[in-house]
Scaffold this active site. Structure first.
Site, PDB file in Angstrom:
ATOM      1  N   ASP A   1       1.148  -1.091  -0.132  1.00 10.99           N
ATOM      2  CA  ASP A   1      -0.309   0.101   0.130  1.00 10.99           C
ATOM      3  C   ASP A   1       0.525   1.169   0.321  1.00 10.99           C
ATOM      4  OD1 ASP A   1       1.344  -0.894   2.495  1.00 10.99           O
ATOM      5  OD2 ASP A   1      -0.842  -0.899   2.661  1.00 10.99           O
TER       6      ASP A   1
ATOM      7  N   GLU B   1      -9.220  -1.273   5.087  1.00  9.51           N
ATOM      8  CA  GLU B   1      -9.971  -0.993   6.856  1.00  9.51           C
ATOM      9  C   GLU B   1     -11.215  -2.284   6.741  1.00  9.51           C
ATOM     10  OE1 GLU B   1      -7.896   0.483   8.599  1.00  9.51           O
ATOM     11  OE2 GLU B   1      -7.195   2.549   8.319  1.00  9.51           O
TER      12      GLU B   1
HETATM   13  C1  GLP Z   1       0.026   0.691   8.683  1.00  5.02           C
HETATM   14  C2  GLP Z   1       0.121   0.054   7.124  1.00  5.02           C
HETATM   15  C3  GLP Z   1      -0.191  -2.010   7.835  1.00  5.02           C
HETATM   16  C4  GLP Z   1       1.093  -2.195   8.836  1.00  5.02           C
HETATM   17  C5  GLP Z   1       0.104  -1.467  10.047  1.00  5.02           C
HETATM   18  C6  GLP Z   1       0.680  -1.864  11.523  1.00  5.02           C
HETATM   19  O1  GLP Z   1      -1.680   0.693   8.580  1.00  5.02           O
HETATM   20  N1  GLP Z   1      -0.536   0.295   5.751  1.00  5.02           N
HETATM   21  O2  GLP Z   1       0.550  -2.396   6.823  1.00  5.02           O
HETATM   22  O3  GLP Z   1       0.452  -2.960   8.958  1.00  5.02           O
HETATM   23  O4  GLP Z   1       0.290  -0.205   9.670  1.00  5.02           O
HETATM   24  O5  GLP Z   1       2.255  -1.345  11.639  1.00  5.02           O
HETATM   25  P1  GLP Z   1       2.647  -1.769  12.813  1.00  5.02           P
HETATM   26  O6  GLP Z   1       3.491  -2.386  11.688  1.00  5.02           O
HETATM   27  O7  GLP Z   1       4.004  -0.489  12.756  1.00  5.02           O
HETATM   28  O8  GLP Z   1       2.080  -1.874  13.857  1.00  5.02           O
END
Ligand code: GLP
Length: 263
Positions: free
Chosen positions: A84, A162
Site C-alpha cells: 500500500d 480497513e
Molecule cells: C500500516 C500499514 C500496514 C501495517 C500496519 C501496522 O497501517 N499500512 O501494512 O501492517 O500499519 O503497523 P505496525 O507494523 O507499525 O504496527
C-alpha cells in the site's frame, strides 16, 4: 560477516487456533525465521515478494540486509510489490512508503528498482481505477506473489484494508480509518498532514499470494491477534479472512500472544 539462519527452535506452536501460530521468546527469533524462508526462496530462483511497511517488518528487513552482506542472499532475481501507499505522496516524500522502503531495505541490497513496485497515485486527476487495475495486472504478469509478509493494524486492517473491506476486494483507493491516521500522525508531523486516503492491495489480492507470513509484536497487538484467530471471519476485522488461506502462518512474541494464553 556471517549470517546463519537458525531453525525456529525456541518457538512454541499453538494447536488450538484456526491457523498455525508460532510464539517466539523474542521477536528476533520470528524475524529470523521469516527472513530465512525468504532467503530460501531467493536462492531458488525468480521470486515475487509482497512487502509491508510499519514497525513490524523492520527486523526481517534487517536480517535480509545481513544475509545479503554475508553473500547468503541476492535480490537479483526478485520482484517486489508493496502492499500500500498513502494517496498523493511523491516517491521522495519523507513519510511516504517508497522512501521508507528505500531506507529500510532497497538501498542496502541488489534489488533492481525497476522490479520494486509500489501502488501509486500522485495526482488527484489520475484515473484511479486504471491505476489500481495496472497494479493487479503487474502482479499477474510477474506470475503472482510467492510470499507475502504482513503486519496487522490495531483495528484488524491488513495492508490498508480497513474494517468494512470485502473479502473479494482488489487493489483500490481506500478511505483511512481515524485510528490509522492517528498512528501515522507522527511521521507526517501532525494528523492534519496525514492523507485521508491510500491505495492498497485488496483482501483478495492478499489471499491470492501462495504463502502469507503474518507478524504481530507487542502488548498493543494482543487484542487484535485474539480477534483475528477467534472472531467469525467478517469485514469488521479483515485479518480474520486470512484464516481461509491454505498456507498462512502467524508469528507472535509473548506479549502479542498474551490474549491467547488467557483462553
Ligand atoms: C500500516 C500499514 C500496514 C501495517 C500496519 C501496522 O497501517 N499500512 O501494512 O501492517 O500499519 O503497523 P505496525 O507494523 O507499525 O504496527
Amino acid at each position: 560477516m556471517g549470517w546463519r539462519a537458525q531453525a525456529p527452535l525456541d518457538m512454541k506452536k499453538l494447536f488450538h487456533t484456526s491457523l498455525p501460530v508460532f510464539v517466539a521468546d523474542t521477536r528476533e527469533v520470528a524475524d529470523l525465521s521469516v527472513a530465512a524462508e525468504i532467503v530460501g526462496l531467493l536462492a531458488a530462483g525468480e521470486t515475487v515478494l509482497a512487502l509491508p511497511t510499519g514497525r513490524t517488518p523492520v527486523g526481517i528487513y534487517r536480517e535480509l540486509i545481513h544475509a545479503y552482506r554475508a553473500r547468503k542472499a541476492s535480490f537479483a532475481r526478485a520482484t517486489t510489490f508493496n502492499l500500500d501507499e498513502f494517496l498523493g505522496v511523491a516517491p521522495d516524500h519523507p513519510a511516504g512508503f517508497a522512501r521508507w522502503m528505500e531506507e529500510q531495505l532497497f538501498a542496502h541490497v541488489d534489488l533492481d528498482r525497476a522490479r520494486a513496485r509500489l501502488p501509486r497515485l500522485e495526482n488527484a486527476d489520475e484515473d484511479r481505477a486504471a491505476a489500481a487495475r495496472a497494479y493487479e495486472a503487474a502482479i499477474e504478469a510477474a506470475g503472482g506473489i510467492d510470499l507475502l509478509v504482513l503486519g496487522i493494524g490495531r483495528n484488524g486492517h491488513i495492508g490498508f484494508n480497513e474494517p468494512g473491506s470485502a473479502r473479494t476486494s482488489r487493489t483500490r483507493v481506500v478511505d483511512l480509518a481515524p485510528e490509522t491516521r492517528a498512528d501515522a500522525a507522527a511521521a507526517f508531523g501532525g494528523i492534519e498532514h496525514v492523507p485521508t486516503q491510500a491505495i492498497s492491495m485488496g483482501v483478495a489480492t492478499i489471499l491470492d499470494a501462495r504463502r502469507i507470513r503474518v507478524l504481530a509484536f507487542g502488548a498493543h497487538k494482543s487484542d487484535v491477534v485474539r480477534r483475528m484467530l477467534i472472531d467469525p471471519p467478517s469485514e469488521d476485522c479483515p485479518s480474520t479472512f486470512l484464516r481461509g488461506h491454505p498456507d498462512v502462518k502467524l508469528f507472535l512474541d509473548r506479549e502479542a500472544a498474551a490474549g491467547l494464553d488467557a483462553r
